[in-house]
Design a protein around this motif. Structure first.
Motif, mmCIF file in Angstrom:
data_model
loop_
_atom_site.group_PDB
_atom_site.id
_atom_site.type_symbol
_atom_site.label_atom_id
_atom_site.label_comp_id
_atom_site.label_asym_id
_atom_site.label_seq_id
_atom_site.Cartn_x
_atom_site.Cartn_y
_atom_site.Cartn_z
ATOM 1 N N ILE A 33 0.850 -1.195 0.000
ATOM 2 C CA ILE A 33 0.000 0.000 0.000
ATOM 3 C C ILE A 33 0.883 1.240 0.000
ATOM 4 O O ILE A 33 2.080 1.173 0.264
ATOM 5 C CB ILE A 33 -0.952 0.046 1.232
ATOM 6 C CG1 ILE A 33 -0.143 0.151 2.530
ATOM 7 C CG2 ILE A 33 -1.864 -1.161 1.264
ATOM 8 C CD1 ILE A 33 -0.960 0.618 3.719
ATOM 9 N N ALA A 34 0.275 2.376 -0.306
ATOM 10 C CA ALA A 34 0.930 3.684 -0.209
ATOM 11 C C ALA A 34 2.272 3.670 -0.969
ATOM 12 O O ALA A 34 2.351 3.134 -2.064
ATOM 13 C CB ALA A 34 1.064 4.077 1.252
ATOM 14 N N GLU A 35 3.294 4.250 -0.369
ATOM 15 C CA GLU A 35 4.531 4.432 -1.133
ATOM 16 C C GLU A 35 5.317 3.145 -1.338
ATOM 17 O O GLU A 35 6.312 3.153 -2.055
ATOM 18 C CB GLU A 35 5.388 5.533 -0.507
ATOM 19 C CG GLU A 35 4.708 6.882 -0.687
ATOM 20 C CD GLU A 35 5.634 8.081 -0.636
ATOM 21 O OE1 GLU A 35 6.783 7.938 -0.202
ATOM 22 O OE2 GLU A 35 5.177 9.164 -1.043
ATOM 23 N N ALA A 36 4.862 2.048 -0.754
ATOM 24 C CA ALA A 36 5.459 0.759 -1.112
ATOM 25 C C ALA A 36 4.957 0.355 -2.503
ATOM 26 O O ALA A 36 5.587 -0.456 -3.186
ATOM 27 C CB ALA A 36 5.079 -0.300 -0.091
ATOM 28 N N GLY B 126 -0.623 11.885 -3.159
ATOM 29 C CA GLY B 126 0.041 10.747 -2.522
ATOM 30 C C GLY B 126 -0.737 10.136 -1.374
ATOM 31 O O GLY B 126 -1.019 8.939 -1.367
ATOM 32 N N LEU B 127 -1.093 10.956 -0.401
ATOM 33 C CA LEU B 127 -1.769 10.416 0.780
ATOM 34 C C LEU B 127 -3.174 9.925 0.431
ATOM 35 O O LEU B 127 -3.607 8.861 0.882
ATOM 36 C CB LEU B 127 -1.822 11.481 1.882
ATOM 37 C CG LEU B 127 -2.439 11.018 3.190
ATOM 38 C CD1 LEU B 127 -1.608 9.910 3.825
ATOM 39 C CD2 LEU B 127 -2.580 12.176 4.167
ATOM 40 N N ASN B 128 -3.886 10.716 -0.403
ATOM 41 C CA ASN B 128 -5.250 10.315 -0.768
ATOM 42 C C ASN B 128 -5.254 8.963 -1.491
ATOM 43 O O ASN B 128 -6.113 8.118 -1.245
ATOM 44 C CB ASN B 128 -5.888 11.385 -1.659
ATOM 45 C CG ASN B 128 -6.125 12.664 -0.882
ATOM 46 O OD1 ASN B 128 -6.433 12.614 0.291
ATOM 47 N ND2 ASN B 128 -5.962 13.798 -1.528
HETATM 48 C C1 LIG Z 1 7.601 16.788 0.225
HETATM 49 C C2 LIG Z 1 6.339 15.957 0.161
HETATM 50 C C3 LIG Z 1 5.096 16.569 0.161
HETATM 51 C C4 LIG Z 1 3.924 15.820 0.089
HETATM 52 N N1 LIG Z 1 2.716 16.466 0.076
HETATM 53 C C5 LIG Z 1 1.580 15.751 0.020
HETATM 54 C C6 LIG Z 1 0.325 16.400 0.019
HETATM 55 O O1 LIG Z 1 0.217 17.632 0.083
HETATM 56 N N2 LIG Z 1 -0.796 15.615 -0.041
HETATM 57 C C7 LIG Z 1 -0.726 14.255 -0.119
HETATM 58 O O2 LIG Z 1 -1.781 13.591 -0.201
HETATM 59 N N3 LIG Z 1 0.462 13.620 -0.115
HETATM 60 C C8 LIG Z 1 1.616 14.330 -0.047
HETATM 61 N N4 LIG Z 1 2.818 13.684 -0.032
HETATM 62 C C9 LIG Z 1 2.839 12.228 -0.117
HETATM 63 C C10 LIG Z 1 2.587 11.557 1.234
HETATM 64 O O3 LIG Z 1 3.463 12.093 2.196
HETATM 65 C C11 LIG Z 1 2.854 10.072 1.041
HETATM 66 O O4 LIG Z 1 2.052 9.582 -0.014
HETATM 67 C C12 LIG Z 1 2.510 9.263 2.297
HETATM 68 O O5 LIG Z 1 3.193 9.782 3.417
HETATM 69 C C13 LIG Z 1 2.899 7.822 2.063
HETATM 70 O O6 LIG Z 1 2.657 7.080 3.241
HETATM 71 P P1 LIG Z 1 3.553 5.831 3.596
HETATM 72 O O7 LIG Z 1 2.981 5.290 4.854
HETATM 73 O O8 LIG Z 1 3.688 4.940 2.414
HETATM 74 O O9 LIG Z 1 5.041 6.394 3.820
HETATM 75 P P2 LIG Z 1 5.583 7.357 4.959
HETATM 76 O O10 LIG Z 1 4.557 8.347 5.403
HETATM 77 O O11 LIG Z 1 6.902 7.851 4.445
HETATM 78 O O12 LIG Z 1 5.801 6.379 6.189
HETATM 79 C C14 LIG Z 1 6.847 5.412 6.190
HETATM 80 C C15 LIG Z 1 7.321 5.304 7.635
HETATM 81 O O13 LIG Z 1 8.171 4.171 7.750
HETATM 82 C C16 LIG Z 1 9.273 4.520 8.563
HETATM 83 N N5 LIG Z 1 10.372 3.615 8.220
HETATM 84 C C17 LIG Z 1 11.155 3.604 7.115
HETATM 85 N N6 LIG Z 1 12.039 2.602 7.168
HETATM 86 C C18 LIG Z 1 11.808 1.950 8.329
HETATM 87 C C19 LIG Z 1 12.393 0.810 8.942
HETATM 88 N N7 LIG Z 1 13.390 0.133 8.371
HETATM 89 N N8 LIG Z 1 11.894 0.421 10.132
HETATM 90 C C20 LIG Z 1 10.865 1.080 10.734
HETATM 91 N N9 LIG Z 1 10.268 2.166 10.185
HETATM 92 C C21 LIG Z 1 10.737 2.579 8.996
HETATM 93 C C22 LIG Z 1 9.556 5.972 8.206
HETATM 94 O O14 LIG Z 1 10.268 6.618 9.242
HETATM 95 C C23 LIG Z 1 8.125 6.526 8.076
HETATM 96 O O15 LIG Z 1 7.608 6.991 9.304
HETATM 97 C C24 LIG Z 1 4.002 14.403 0.028
HETATM 98 C C25 LIG Z 1 5.256 13.783 0.046
HETATM 99 C C26 LIG Z 1 6.419 14.542 0.107
HETATM 100 C C27 LIG Z 1 7.758 13.846 0.120
#
Ligand SMILES: Cc1cc2nc3c(=O)[nH]c(=O)nc-3n(C[C@H](O)[C@H](O)[C@H](O)COP(=O)(O)OP(=O)(O)OC[C@H]3O[C@@H](n4cnc5c(N)ncnc54)[C@H](O)[C@@H]3O)c2cc1C
Length: 168
Positions: free
Chosen positions: A65-68, A79-81
């Motif tokens: 899911i998400a950024e994976a 991204g988040l949506n």
């Molecule tokens: C600059 C920027 C601006 C953005 N603006 C928006 C926006 O305005 N609206 C929107 O919808 N989306 C936005 N996004 C995208 C949004 O942030 C991502 O889509 C969302 O955070 C993805 O969620 P995730 O859980 O996949 O990853 P993340 O939120 O990155 O969560 C991954 C977590 O895993 C942890 N982690 C990593 N490796 C390990 C490990 N080995 N062991 C334990 N923990 C670990 C990290 O510390 C992090 O807390 C933006 C992204 C960026 C970079």
């Protein structure tokens, strides 16, 4: 709220090495003061602005899911949506057939439901990203015309906002 400053890698590296005071002055100047005097209250972080899409949104007993599964540039706030949509789809499948959670059939359905949506966002946001980076007078003019149209034409603006929220 968070402010994202997109620029060349060399410019970003230079800004990260600036003192907080110099950086505060730079962001205030770059934002033309529209939000008043800006001050950094968290650590500055830098991210590569890239698009990525996983070929498969699942592996054995695992859903990506998400950024994976997908990474889009932060243009249009997708991204988040998009990530929340993945979770919703998994929840719907889990509720529909609780006994099948994690089974290949359920995971394939999740992949089939979400990958095309993520692919269309990656393509759309990628095109917006390229348009925002394009240099030269023609690109600048086209960008200005596009932004002006979004500002003036209310139905177009509403539609884009709904797209940003993932409603369409
Ligand atoms: C600059 C920027 C601006 C953005 N603006 C928006 C926006 O305005 N609206 C929107 O919808 N989306 C936005 N996004 C995208 C949004 O942030 C991502 O889509 C969302 O955070 C993805 O969620 P995730 O859980 O996949 O990853 P993340 O939120 O990155 O969560 C991954 C977590 O895993 C942890 N982690 C990593 N490796 C390990 C490990 N080995 N062991 C334990 N923990 C670990 C990290 O510390 C992090 O807390 C933006 C992204 C960026 C970079």
């Amino acid at each position: 709220s968070a402010v994202v400053w997109m620029d060349r890698i060399s410019a970003i590296k230079e800004m990260q090495s600036q003192s907080i005071e110099a950086f505060n002055a730079a962001i205030t100047e770059r934002s033309a003061g529209v939000l008043g005097q800006l001050e950094v209250i968290t650590a500055r972080t830098a991210w590569p602005i890239i698009s990525q899409l996983s070929d498969h949104f699942f592996a054995e007993r695992t859903a990506f899911i998400a950024e994976a599964a997908h990474v889009v540039p932060p243009i249009g706030a997708q991204g988040l949506n998009l990530s929340l949509g993945d979770i919703e789809a998994l929840l719907d499948l889990a509720k529909a057939a609780p006994a099948q959670i994690g089974e290949a059939d359920m995971l394939k359905r999740y992949h089939q439901a979400r990958r095309p949506i993520a692919q269309s966002r990656v393509l759309g946001v990628g095109a917006l990203n390229r348009a925002s980076k394009a240099e030269g007078p023609i690109a600048a003019k086209a960008r200005a015309l596009g932004l002006d149209a979004i500002h003036r034409i209310t139905p177009l603006r509403r539609q884009l906002m709904q797209l940003g929220l993932g409603i369409r």
